[in-house]
Design an enzyme around this catalytic site. Structure first.
Site, PDB file in Angstrom:
ATOM      1  N   GLU A  55      -8.140 -35.518 -69.254  1.00 23.50           N
ATOM      2  CA  GLU A  55      -7.385 -36.185 -70.024  1.00 23.50           C
ATOM      3  C   GLU A  55      -6.757 -37.650 -69.784  1.00 23.50           C
ATOM      4  O   GLU A  55      -6.540 -37.924 -68.556  1.00 23.50           O
ATOM      5  CB  GLU A  55      -6.014 -35.397 -70.477  1.00 23.50           C
ATOM      6  CG  GLU A  55      -5.214 -36.025 -71.403  1.00 23.50           C
ATOM      7  CD  GLU A  55      -3.917 -35.082 -71.625  1.00 23.50           C
ATOM      8  OE1 GLU A  55      -4.309 -33.829 -71.567  1.00 23.50           O
ATOM      9  OE2 GLU A  55      -2.918 -35.690 -71.966  1.00 23.50           O
TER      10      GLU A  55
ATOM     11  N   GLU B 154       2.268 -43.008 -73.270  1.00 20.98           N
ATOM     12  CA  GLU B 154       3.166 -42.046 -73.854  1.00 20.98           C
ATOM     13  C   GLU B 154       4.691 -42.601 -73.883  1.00 20.98           C
ATOM     14  O   GLU B 154       4.938 -43.427 -72.777  1.00 20.98           O
ATOM     15  CB  GLU B 154       3.137 -40.682 -73.207  1.00 20.98           C
ATOM     16  CG  GLU B 154       2.055 -40.085 -73.122  1.00 20.98           C
ATOM     17  CD  GLU B 154       2.015 -38.476 -72.654  1.00 20.98           C
ATOM     18  OE1 GLU B 154       2.474 -37.473 -73.086  1.00 20.98           O
ATOM     19  OE2 GLU B 154       1.682 -38.737 -71.198  1.00 20.98           O
TER      20      GLU B 154
END
Length: 455
Positions: free
Chosen positions: A330, A335
């Protein structure tokens, strides 16, 4: 966007098969791919309290044998043990600590970014060591608490960058001022703005210029119930209330509207099977939402979700339990969690290094206006490294250690994911405000590139 305690699903593979006759898939690059070396922008790097050091990402740190600035009250500390969460654990063993730490370094006038590297060697609880960072007389980071900032862990690396440092007097001044306990610093890196290589060729893009629904030749809707992953509270929908193109932007909107009986709704779209990339550059120009409980992300997952899965139950079962994640990797380009406004994060996940073994590799950057203005979030990916940027500031690098797929599953095509989660295992750790909704992430464009010589 961490898949903690994840129930893995087969929907991605099924979606790829269903959409294959209508997809535009970016060709895979050859492994001879190269890109500009971000180390070329470095003007000063120092191993605080330690010897000269050459790091895995090619940075040459000088020994900390300099005479400290006036006002400095620090001393050298050498940690005992192993520092986790980094490809350069020895860099974090030495540190300068004190009520005040002051560095002064002659540099040419101009604009720079400063990356600060820390590891807590003493305390196991948050709140025991807290300090602020001042650069050129301005407070650039109000509070550093390494244990808190690094997921509650000590003896684990924590890196945070500060962009847009303007130098006008020929001397860079960096000061650390303790509020609780003593300030601490393990290493400092100063860079010039990153210059994007002109050899990138645009292969796939969405400018979101047409009002209405998203272009379904480029994007897929994910329709998920709450708590499918990460204990998140939202229901993902394809409604225009949650996702639409308007005024030249993609709008992803999280709402507290009790749709289908669920308190929160939002959207999550992916380019799987329609815009997949193996090596290249990804650009997303976006403005992030603020507010307690928001958790926006710009990230990538493998288009073959089971590429490195070692064990699965029935592969046709949507609720199958697999180790596809984290095995297949990933890439978190961006974020942001609303309880810690202004601090953005990039993380790489794989079997060797993820949150459960406390070896997760990640970087952070503090920029207070990410929820007020658009910024360019970018990632450059080659067979040897992944570099992540905001605007022209590099704030995280992950290097291929050539120890196998367990640490480098990033040799398969990945696709882009855009979403806002509500609450969850990270976004909701300080609660979710119920009086701030709706909240929007605005995206000006998404662009995928590869080298001209390889297209």
């Amino acid at each position: 966007m961490e898949y903690r305690n994840m129930l893995l699903v087969a929907s991605t593979s099924l979606l790829l098969a269903a959409c294959s006759q209508h997809t535009f898939k970016i060709p895979e690059a050859q492994t001879q791919h190269h890109q500009a070396n971000p180390s070329d922008q470095i003007v000063w790097a120092i191993n605080s309290g330690g010897d000269a050091y050459l790091s895995s990402d090619g940075i040459q740190y000088q020994a900390d044998a300099i005479k400290m600035a006036s006002g400095d009250a620090s001393h050298v500390v050498i940690a005992k043990g192993t520092i986790l969460g980094t490809q350069d654990p020895n860099l974090y063993l030495s540190s300068r600590q004190g009520e005040t730490i002051a560095y002064q370094q002659p540099l040419a006038n101009g604009t720079y970014s400063v990356t600060l590297r820390f590891a807590e060697d003493q305390w196991t609880q948050e709140g025991k060591r807290q300090f602020s960072v001042w650069i050129e007389g301005q407070q650039r980071i109000p509070v550093i608490d390494v244990v808190n900032d690094r997921d509650g862990r000590n003896m684990t690396s924590y890196d945070i960058s500060v962009p847009n440092v303007e130098l006008e007097d020929g001397q860079l001044n960096i000061d650390f001022k303790a509020a609780t306990g003593k300030a601490s610093i393990s290493a400092i890196v100063v860079r010039k703005p990153y210059q994007v290589d002109k050899d990138w060729q645009l292969l796939w893009q969405d400018e979101f210029n047409q009002d209405g629904r998203v272009d379904e030749t480029k994007w897929n809707y994910e329709l998920w119930a709450p708590k499918r992953v990460n204990e998140e509270l939202q229901r993902y929908t394809d409604r225009s209330e949650n996702v639409r193109q308007q005024g030249g932007n993609l709008i992803i909107e999280a709402r507290r509207d009790f749709f289908q009986g669920d308190e929160y709704s939002s959207a999550r779209i992916t380019s799987a099977g329609k815009g997949d990339l193996l090596y290249g550059r990804v650009e997303v120009r976006a403005k992030l939402p603020d507010g307690l409980g928001t958790w926006p992300a710009i990230w990538m997952m493998p288009s073959d979700f089971d590429a490195y899965a070692e064990s699965c139950e029935d592969p046709t079962d949507e609720q199958k339990l697999c180790n596809s994640w984290p095995n297949s990797g990933e890439i978190d380009i961006l974020e942001h969690v609303g309880f810690d406004e202004g601090r953005i994060h990039s993380t790489m996940h794989n079997k060797a290094f993820f949150w459960k073994n406390f070896k997760q590799r990640k970087g952070a950057l503090y920029e207070p206006d990410v929820t007020h203005n658009f910024h360019l979030y970018a990632m450059e990916w080659s067979p040897e490294r992944i570099d992540v940027f905001i605007d022209d500031t590099l704030y995280f690098s992950y290097i291929n250690d050539h120890q196998g797929w367990q640490s480098w599953p990033f040799d398969k095509p990945f696709h882009v994911i855009l979403n806002i989660a509500v609450g969850g295992g990270w976004g909701g750790i300080k609660g979710v405000a119920d009086d701030i909704w709706p909240k929007q992430m605005l995206i000006d464009y998404v662009r995928l590139y590869q080298k001209k010589s390889l297209t």
